[in-house]
Design an enzyme around this catalytic site. Structure first.
Site, PDB file in Angstrom:
ATOM      1  N   TYR A 141      94.770  40.454  21.285  1.00 50.44           N
ATOM      2  CA  TYR A 141      93.557  41.068  21.831  1.00 50.44           C
ATOM      3  C   TYR A 141      93.678  42.579  21.962  1.00 50.44           C
ATOM      4  O   TYR A 141      94.664  43.096  22.490  1.00 50.44           O
ATOM      5  CB  TYR A 141      93.222  40.474  23.204  1.00 50.44           C
ATOM      6  CG  TYR A 141      92.069  41.180  23.887  1.00 50.44           C
ATOM      7  CD1 TYR A 141      90.766  40.978  23.469  1.00 50.44           C
ATOM      8  CD2 TYR A 141      92.290  42.100  24.917  1.00 50.44           C
ATOM      9  CE1 TYR A 141      89.705  41.642  24.042  1.00 50.44           C
ATOM     10  CE2 TYR A 141      91.231  42.775  25.515  1.00 50.44           C
ATOM     11  CZ  TYR A 141      89.946  42.545  25.072  1.00 50.44           C
ATOM     12  OH  TYR A 141      88.905  43.218  25.638  1.00 50.44           O
ATOM     13  N   HIS A 148      82.224  53.634  25.095  1.00 47.81           N
ATOM     14  CA  HIS A 148      82.339  53.267  26.509  1.00 47.81           C
ATOM     15  C   HIS A 148      82.115  54.457  27.451  1.00 47.81           C
ATOM     16  O   HIS A 148      81.997  54.269  28.660  1.00 47.81           O
ATOM     17  CB  HIS A 148      83.711  52.650  26.783  1.00 47.81           C
ATOM     18  CG  HIS A 148      83.845  51.241  26.270  1.00 47.81           C
ATOM     19  ND1 HIS A 148      83.377  50.833  25.060  1.00 47.81           N
ATOM     20  CD2 HIS A 148      84.410  50.137  26.838  1.00 47.81           C
ATOM     21  CE1 HIS A 148      83.635  49.549  24.878  1.00 47.81           C
ATOM     22  NE2 HIS A 148      84.251  49.096  25.948  1.00 47.81           N
ATOM     23  N   ASN A 186      91.483  50.564  30.342  1.00 49.86           N
ATOM     24  CA  ASN A 186      91.461  49.221  30.926  1.00 49.86           C
ATOM     25  C   ASN A 186      92.308  49.211  32.196  1.00 49.86           C
ATOM     26  O   ASN A 186      93.459  48.792  32.196  1.00 49.86           O
ATOM     27  CB  ASN A 186      92.003  48.231  29.896  1.00 49.86           C
ATOM     28  CG  ASN A 186      91.429  46.846  30.051  1.00 49.86           C
ATOM     29  OD1 ASN A 186      91.960  45.900  29.510  1.00 49.86           O
ATOM     30  ND2 ASN A 186      90.340  46.707  30.776  1.00 49.86           N
ATOM     31  N   TYR A 217      81.419  51.880  77.802  1.00 54.17           N
ATOM     32  CA  TYR A 217      82.336  51.396  76.769  1.00 54.17           C
ATOM     33  C   TYR A 217      82.763  52.484  75.789  1.00 54.17           C
ATOM     34  O   TYR A 217      83.890  52.477  75.296  1.00 54.17           O
ATOM     35  CB  TYR A 217      81.685  50.254  75.979  1.00 54.17           C
ATOM     36  CG  TYR A 217      81.519  48.962  76.734  1.00 54.17           C
ATOM     37  CD1 TYR A 217      81.912  48.825  78.071  1.00 54.17           C
ATOM     38  CD2 TYR A 217      80.954  47.860  76.113  1.00 54.17           C
ATOM     39  CE1 TYR A 217      81.735  47.640  78.758  1.00 54.17           C
ATOM     40  CE2 TYR A 217      80.775  46.656  76.787  1.00 54.17           C
ATOM     41  CZ  TYR A 217      81.164  46.548  78.108  1.00 54.17           C
ATOM     42  OH  TYR A 217      80.988  45.377  78.769  1.00 54.17           O
ATOM     43  N   ARG A 223      85.565  54.027  77.795  1.00 45.18           N
ATOM     44  CA  ARG A 223      86.586  53.107  78.272  1.00 45.18           C
ATOM     45  C   ARG A 223      87.266  52.342  77.136  1.00 45.18           C
ATOM     46  O   ARG A 223      88.442  51.989  77.221  1.00 45.18           O
ATOM     47  CB  ARG A 223      85.948  52.104  79.249  1.00 45.18           C
ATOM     48  CG  ARG A 223      86.955  51.380  80.113  1.00 45.18           C
ATOM     49  CD  ARG A 223      86.399  50.203  80.890  1.00 45.18           C
ATOM     50  NE  ARG A 223      84.975  50.251  81.184  1.00 45.18           N
ATOM     51  CZ  ARG A 223      84.275  49.164  81.500  1.00 45.18           C
ATOM     52  NH1 ARG A 223      84.865  47.979  81.535  1.00 45.18           N
ATOM     53  NH2 ARG A 223      82.991  49.263  81.777  1.00 45.18           N
ATOM     54  N   PHE A 242      93.166  44.051  35.392  1.00 44.40           N
ATOM     55  CA  PHE A 242      92.168  45.116  35.490  1.00 44.40           C
ATOM     56  C   PHE A 242      91.102  44.815  36.537  1.00 44.40           C
ATOM     57  O   PHE A 242      90.287  45.679  36.858  1.00 44.40           O
ATOM     58  CB  PHE A 242      91.468  45.298  34.142  1.00 44.40           C
ATOM     59  CG  PHE A 242      90.993  43.997  33.554  1.00 44.40           C
ATOM     60  CD1 PHE A 242      89.936  43.297  34.105  1.00 44.40           C
ATOM     61  CD2 PHE A 242      91.638  43.455  32.448  1.00 44.40           C
ATOM     62  CE1 PHE A 242      89.516  42.086  33.580  1.00 44.40           C
ATOM     63  CE2 PHE A 242      91.222  42.249  31.915  1.00 44.40           C
ATOM     64  CZ  PHE A 242      90.150  41.561  32.479  1.00 44.40           C
ATOM     65  N   GLU A 253      82.670  38.497  30.587  1.00 45.55           N
ATOM     66  CA  GLU A 253      83.167  39.096  31.826  1.00 45.55           C
ATOM     67  C   GLU A 253      82.185  38.727  32.931  1.00 45.55           C
ATOM     68  O   GLU A 253      81.321  39.514  33.319  1.00 45.55           O
ATOM     69  CB  GLU A 253      83.324  40.608  31.633  1.00 45.55           C
ATOM     70  CG  GLU A 253      84.339  40.906  30.526  1.00 45.55           C
ATOM     71  CD  GLU A 253      84.328  42.337  30.022  1.00 45.55           C
ATOM     72  OE1 GLU A 253      83.603  43.166  30.612  1.00 45.55           O
ATOM     73  OE2 GLU A 253      85.031  42.622  29.036  1.00 45.55           O
TER      74      GLU A 253
END
Length: 501
Positions: free
Chosen positions: A52, A82, A194, A277, A280, A326, A411
Site C-alpha cells: 500500500y 491533497h 500520513n 464557591y 471557596r 494515523f 475511511e
C-alpha cells in the site's frame, strides 16, 4: 542543540526549539535506522511487490497497481492533490512545531524515507523556513493529510512559507538558504503527510500556553481573594488532604503561599462565615483542571514520539504492515478535554469578576468606578468576560464525537482531532483575556483596600500589572489595558512570581 532520536523528544525540548530558537540535529543511530528502512522500500519497488502507498494508489484506490516508472509521479500527485486546506494559516510557531514533530516521527526508522528528506526538514527548522499551512481541511484520519501536504509543498519547492518575517514562495525560501528542493521518491510523499503532526503540533503549543495560564490563574485568584477579603480557612491543608486529589492539594498549597502574611485576607467569622464557591472552591475547580492537563500532557508526550504513518516497516524491512496509527482519536479526546478544562478556568474567573464589580455582592465602589453613576468603571468589563465565557462553551463542544466517512467510505471513521486542537487553542486565548480582566479588576479592588496590606507575591503581581495598566481614575478605553495585560500573561516570564509544581 537538541538531538532528535525519534523516541526521546520532550515537551521541554520542544519549548526550547519553538520559543528559544534552539537548533536541532538527528542522532547517528536514528539516521542509520532511516537508511535501513529506506532499503526495504527500494527492494519493494524493484521486486514489484504489492504494498500500500508504495506500489498502489491511496485510500479507496489502494487496489490500483502502480508501475515502477510512475512511483515518483504518484508521490508528487499525492502532495499536490491533497494540499487543499482552507482558512487562515496556523500560527507560525505551530508550523515550526509540525516540522519538528514530523522529523522526529520519520527518524524512528519505520517510514522508509531517504536521509535527504530528514536533512531538508532539519535545514528548514534551523533556517527558520516555516511552511504556511491553512488551519481547516483535516479530518484527523488518515492523519492530517491536507495540512501536512501544505508543509510538504515547501519541501518540493512549491507552496508558501514564512521566512525572516515575510511570506514568500517555498521555492524562494529554499533558494535563499541554498537548499535544494526534494524530488519525492517511492513512499516519501505518503510518509510526509500520513500522520497526526498538525493536531499534535497545535496541541503542544496549546498545552504549553495552557499550563502557564493555569499557574497564572491561581495567582490572579489569590489577588481577588485579597480584594474581596476572602476567608483563608478554606485553603487549609487538612481539607484538601481529606479529599485526596494531589492536584487539588497543590492548588491549595500555592494559594496559601500567595496570600501568606496578607492583611487583607480574613478568617472565618471576621467578616463572614463562608465565601461564595468561586472563592471557596478555587482548589477544587482549578485542581480538576490540573487533572485534565496532566492527562493531556501524558498523551502528548506519547504522540510526539509516535510512528503515525502507514504502512510501517519492521524487522529490517522483512515486515511491512498497513495499519491505522494515523488515526487521531487519542489526541482528539485529549484536545476536547483541554478545551473543557481551560474553559472552566474562565467560568470561575468571570464569577470572581462579578463579585468584584457588583455592589450588591461586596462593599467596594459600584463597578470599581472612581465616580459611580457619572462613570461606569468596570461594568462592561464583566460583559466582555461573560461573552468570552459563553463563546468558550460553544468551542468546548467535543469535536471527537463527530465523524464523517471519506474516501468512498474506505475511511469510515475519523477523529476530527485537528478541529479539537484548534478549538482548544481558541479557548485558551479567550480564557487569557478573561484572566486579564480579573487581574485588572483585582488590582483596582486591592487599591481600595490598601496595597500596603497585600501579601508579598500578590503585591509583586500588582506592581507588575500597574506598570502595564494604570488605576481607574476615570472612564477610558479599557480595551487597551486588557490587551496589554493579556499580552503580558502570554509572552512575559512570570517565574519570579509564580510558585510552580
Amino acid at each position: 542543540m537538541i538531538t532528535l532520536t525519534g523516541n526521546t523528544l520532550t515537551l521541554k525540548e520542544i519549548y526550547h526549539v519553538l520559543f528559544e530558537g534552539e537548533q536541532v540535529q538527528a542522532s547517528a543511530e536514528s539516521m542509520e535506522n532511516v537508511k535501513v528502512s529506506r532499503k526495504s522500500v527500494e527492494k519493494i519497488v524493484s521486486n514489484n511487490e504489492v504494498v500500500y502507498g508504495i506500489t498502489t494508489g491511496f485510500g479507496k484506490m489502494s487496489d490500483v497497481w502502480i508501475d515502477q516508472s510512475q512511483v515518483e509521479a504518484l508521490q508528487l500527485n499525492l502532495i499536490r492533490s491533497h494540499a487543499c486546506g482552507v482558512g487562515e494559516p496556523f500560527p507560525e510557531i505551530v508550523s515550526r512545531a509540525m516540522l519538528l514533530l514530523r522529523t522526529n516521527a520519520l527518524l524512528k526508522g519505520y517510514s522508509g524515507v531517504r536521509v535527504e528528506v530528514i536533512n531538508l526538514l532539519i535545514d528548514c527548522i534551523n533556517s527558520g523556513i516555516h511552511p504556511i499551512v491553512p488551519q481547516q481541511g483535516s479530518l484527523g484520519a488518515s492523519g492530517d493529510l491536507a495540512p501536512l501536504s501544505h508543509l510538504a509543498l515547501v519541501l518540493i519547492g512549491e507552496g508558501e512559507a514564512y521566512y525572516k518575517g515575510k511570506r514568500v514562495s517555498g521555492e524562494e525560501a529554499l533558494e535563499r538558504e541554498n537548499l535544494t528542493p526534494l524530488v519525492l521518491s517511492a513512499k516519501e510523499g505518503l510518509a510526509l503527510i500520513n500522520g497526526t503532526q498538525a493536531m499534535t503540533a497545535m496541541g503542544v503549543v496549546a498545552y504549553l500556553e495552557a499550563e502557564k495560564l493555569a499557574y497564572q490563574s491561581e495567582l490572579v485568584a489569590a489577588m481577588t481573594l485579597e480584594g474581596l477579603r476572602g476567608i483563608t480557612d478554606a485553603f487549609e491543608e487538612e481539607i484538601h488532604q481529606a479529599r485526596g486529589y494531589p492536584e487539588q492539594v497543590g492548588v491549595a498549597q500555592r494559594i496559601r503561599m500567595y496570600i501568606k502574611q496578607s492583611r487583607l485576607s480574613t478568617k472565618q467569622g471576621e467578616v463572614r462565615v463562608q465565601d461564595a464557591y468561586s472563592l471557596r472552591c478555587i482548589p477544587q475547580v482549578h485542581g480538576a483542571t490540573w487533572q485534565a492537563l496532566n492527562y493531556v500532557k501524558e498523551k502528548l508526550e506519547i504522540e510526539i514520539n509516535a510512528a503515525t504513518d502507514n504502512p510501517l516497516i519492521f524487522d529490517y524491512g522483512n515486515k511491512v504492515i498497513s495499519g491505522g496509527n494515523f488515526h487521531g482519536q487519542p489526541i482528539a479526546i485529549a484536545m476536547d478535554l483541554l478545551s473543557i478544562a481551560i474553559a472552566e478556568l474562565a467560568n470561575i474567573s468571570e464569577r470572581r469578576i462579578e463579585r468584584m464589580v457588583n455592589p450588591q455582592l461586596n462593599d467596594l465602589p459600584a463597578f470599581l468606578s472612581a465616580d459611580p453613576g457619572v462613570e461606569s468603571g468596570a461594568m462592561i468589563l464583566q460583559y466582555a468576560a461573560a461573552s468570552l465565557v459563553s463563546e468558550n462553551k460553544t468551542l468546548a463542544h467535543p469535536s471527537s464525537v463527530d465523524s464523517i466517512p471519506s474516501s468512498a467510505n474506505q475511511e469510515d471513521h475519523v477523529s476530527m482531532g485537528t478541529i479539537g486542537s484548534r478549538h482548544a487553542y481558541q479557548v485558551i486565548q479567550n480564557t487569557r483575556n478573561v484572566l486579564a480582566i480579573e487581574w485588572f479588576c483585582a488590582m483596582q479592588a486591592v487599591e481600595f483596600r490598601g496595597v500596603e496590606r497585600m501579601a508579598q507575591r500578590t503585591r509583586k503581581a500588582f506592581d507588575r500589572g500597574r506598570g502595564i495598566a494604570p488605576s481607574i481614575t476615570g472612564d477610558r478605553v479599557f480595551a487597551k489595558d486588557i490587551e496589554k495585560l493579556s499580552q503580558d500573561l502570554k509572552e512575559a516570564n512570570w517565574l519570579g512570581i509564580l510558585i510552580e509544581q
